[in-house]
Write a protein that holds these residues in place. Structure first.
Motif, PDB file in Angstrom:
ATOM      1  N   LYS A  50       0.864  -1.180   0.000  1.00 53.27           N
ATOM      2  CA  LYS A  50       0.000   0.000   0.000  1.00 53.27           C
ATOM      3  C   LYS A  50       0.901   1.231   0.000  1.00 53.27           C
ATOM      4  O   LYS A  50       1.605   1.493   0.977  1.00 53.27           O
ATOM      5  CB  LYS A  50      -0.909   0.000   1.230  1.00 53.27           C
ATOM      6  CG  LYS A  50      -1.962   1.103   1.203  1.00 53.27           C
ATOM      7  CD  LYS A  50      -2.898   0.993   2.388  1.00 53.27           C
ATOM      8  CE  LYS A  50      -3.961   2.084   2.322  1.00 53.27           C
ATOM      9  NZ  LYS A  50      -4.877   2.029   3.486  1.00 53.27           N
ATOM     10  N   SER A  51       0.891   1.962  -1.093  1.00 52.28           N
ATOM     11  CA  SER A  51       1.848   3.058  -1.257  1.00 52.28           C
ATOM     12  C   SER A  51       1.174   4.422  -1.321  1.00 52.28           C
ATOM     13  O   SER A  51       0.024   4.544  -1.737  1.00 52.28           O
ATOM     14  CB  SER A  51       2.685   2.841  -2.525  1.00 52.28           C
ATOM     15  OG  SER A  51       1.855   2.764  -3.670  1.00 52.28           O
ATOM     16  N   LEU A  52       1.933   5.416  -0.905  1.00 47.12           N
ATOM     17  CA  LEU A  52       1.491   6.808  -0.985  1.00 47.12           C
ATOM     18  C   LEU A  52       2.550   7.570  -1.761  1.00 47.12           C
ATOM     19  O   LEU A  52       3.705   7.665  -1.324  1.00 47.12           O
ATOM     20  CB  LEU A  52       1.325   7.400   0.415  1.00 47.12           C
ATOM     21  CG  LEU A  52       0.835   8.851   0.472  1.00 47.12           C
ATOM     22  CD1 LEU A  52      -0.590   8.956  -0.060  1.00 47.12           C
ATOM     23  CD2 LEU A  52       0.889   9.387   1.899  1.00 47.12           C
ATOM     24  N   ARG A  59      -4.422   0.048  -4.184  1.00 44.44           N
ATOM     25  CA  ARG A  59      -3.396   0.071  -3.145  1.00 44.44           C
ATOM     26  C   ARG A  59      -2.407   1.225  -3.292  1.00 44.44           C
ATOM     27  O   ARG A  59      -1.359   1.236  -2.645  1.00 44.44           O
ATOM     28  CB  ARG A  59      -2.643  -1.260  -3.120  1.00 44.44           C
ATOM     29  CG  ARG A  59      -3.520  -2.432  -2.719  1.00 44.44           C
ATOM     30  CD  ARG A  59      -2.798  -3.747  -2.833  1.00 44.44           C
ATOM     31  NE  ARG A  59      -1.672  -3.831  -1.921  1.00 44.44           N
ATOM     32  CZ  ARG A  59      -1.768  -4.153  -0.631  1.00 44.44           C
ATOM     33  NH1 ARG A  59      -2.962  -4.419  -0.118  1.00 44.44           N
ATOM     34  NH2 ARG A  59      -0.711  -4.230   0.133  1.00 44.44           N
ATOM     35  N   SER A  60      -2.716   2.188  -4.133  1.00 42.94           N
ATOM     36  CA  SER A  60      -1.809   3.323  -4.307  1.00 42.94           C
ATOM     37  C   SER A  60      -2.595   4.616  -4.382  1.00 42.94           C
ATOM     38  O   SER A  60      -3.680   4.662  -4.961  1.00 42.94           O
ATOM     39  CB  SER A  60      -0.967   3.148  -5.574  1.00 42.94           C
ATOM     40  OG  SER A  60       0.029   4.151  -5.658  1.00 42.94           O
ATOM     41  N   GLN A  67      -2.895   9.673   6.200  1.00 41.85           N
ATOM     42  CA  GLN A  67      -2.405   9.108   4.941  1.00 41.85           C
ATOM     43  C   GLN A  67      -1.046   8.451   5.131  1.00 41.85           C
ATOM     44  O   GLN A  67      -0.781   7.383   4.576  1.00 41.85           O
ATOM     45  CB  GLN A  67      -2.313  10.209   3.878  1.00 41.85           C
ATOM     46  CG  GLN A  67      -3.648  10.759   3.421  1.00 41.85           C
ATOM     47  CD  GLN A  67      -3.481  11.982   2.551  1.00 41.85           C
ATOM     48  OE1 GLN A  67      -2.484  12.703   2.649  1.00 41.85           O
ATOM     49  NE2 GLN A  67      -4.454  12.229   1.692  1.00 41.85           N
ATOM     50  N   SER A 106      -0.317   4.012   5.132  1.00 38.65           N
ATOM     51  CA  SER A 106       0.388   3.443   3.985  1.00 38.65           C
ATOM     52  C   SER A 106       1.566   2.614   4.468  1.00 38.65           C
ATOM     53  O   SER A 106       2.089   2.822   5.566  1.00 38.65           O
ATOM     54  CB  SER A 106       0.874   4.555   3.050  1.00 38.65           C
ATOM     55  OG  SER A 106       1.810   5.392   3.714  1.00 38.65           O
TER      56      SER A 106
END
Length: 209
Positions: free
Chosen positions: A152-154, A173-174, A186, A190
């Motif tokens: 899970k990326s930010l 997931r992004s 946020q 992540s």
């Protein structure tokens, strides 16, 4: 703290950038994190919940049955909560869930969240990039090249970029945000932060004011 700068192909550029210790190297404040996350989630609530109470029910005001002689309880209105279709007792009413928090605590919470990610080695710096047109495949390739497609990326950019944002919109997931809108929730929700080089400076300017 020095971290390597990567290209969108997932290769090291041979350059490093220094993460400001006053932002990425502090002792995290759990209390500040809790308060800021509570504030953010509270602001997402609409507060429009409502049920009708006795005075708001539209039913006849005629007495249900005679006062005496029935062997049952005395009833004067079908609007009573004990009747089916009657009003709710102390039901929810519309109100806001705003949680006020001073700017100093909010900054401390963001620094705590960023420091936590830095301590977990969950921050990657990438060269500034853009797309000629929105294309989810191109954005996904960047994540794959940097080996974060399964996390899970930010992705934090320095300024709004419609092509990058639209390219990421279909990926569950992004998420893409700009540095000025980055918030504590946020960050901690992540698994990895992908920050562009120019966004790093914007974060520093924002949190050191």
């Amino acid at each position: 703290m020095e971290v390597a700068v990567y290209t969108i192909e997932g290769k090291e550029t041979g350059r490093t950038v220094a993460l400001d210790e006053s932002i990425f190297g502090i002792q995290p404040s759990r209390q500040a994190l809790y308060l800021d996350v509570k504030r953010i989630l509270a602001h997402k609530r609409q507060g429009t919940h409502k049920t009708k109470e006795r005075a708001e029910i539209a039913r006849t005001t005629k007495k249900h049955h005679r006062q005496k002689g029935t062997g049952g309880a005395r009833h004067g209105s079908l609007k009573s909560p004990i009747h089916r279709g009657g009003g709710t007792v102390f039901g929810p009413r519309p109100h806001d869930y705003v949680v006020n928090l001073n700017a100093k605590t909010i900054r401390l919470a963001r620094k705590s969240a960023l420091s936590t990610k830095a301590a977990e080695s969950a921050i990657k710096i990438v060269e500034d990039f853009t797309f000629e047109k929105p294309k989810t495949k191109d954005f996904l390739n960047i994540l794959k090249n940097l080996q974060i497609a399964d996390k899970k990326s930010l992705v934090v950019l320095s300024e709004k970029n419609s092509n990058v944002y639209l390219s990421s919109r279909n990926l569950e997931r992004s998420k893409v945000v700009i540095a000025s809108e980055l918030n504590t929730y946020q960050i901690i929700s992540s698994q990895v932060l992908l920050i562009s080089e120019s966004a790093l400076g914007k974060i520093k300017d924002q949190l050191n004011n």
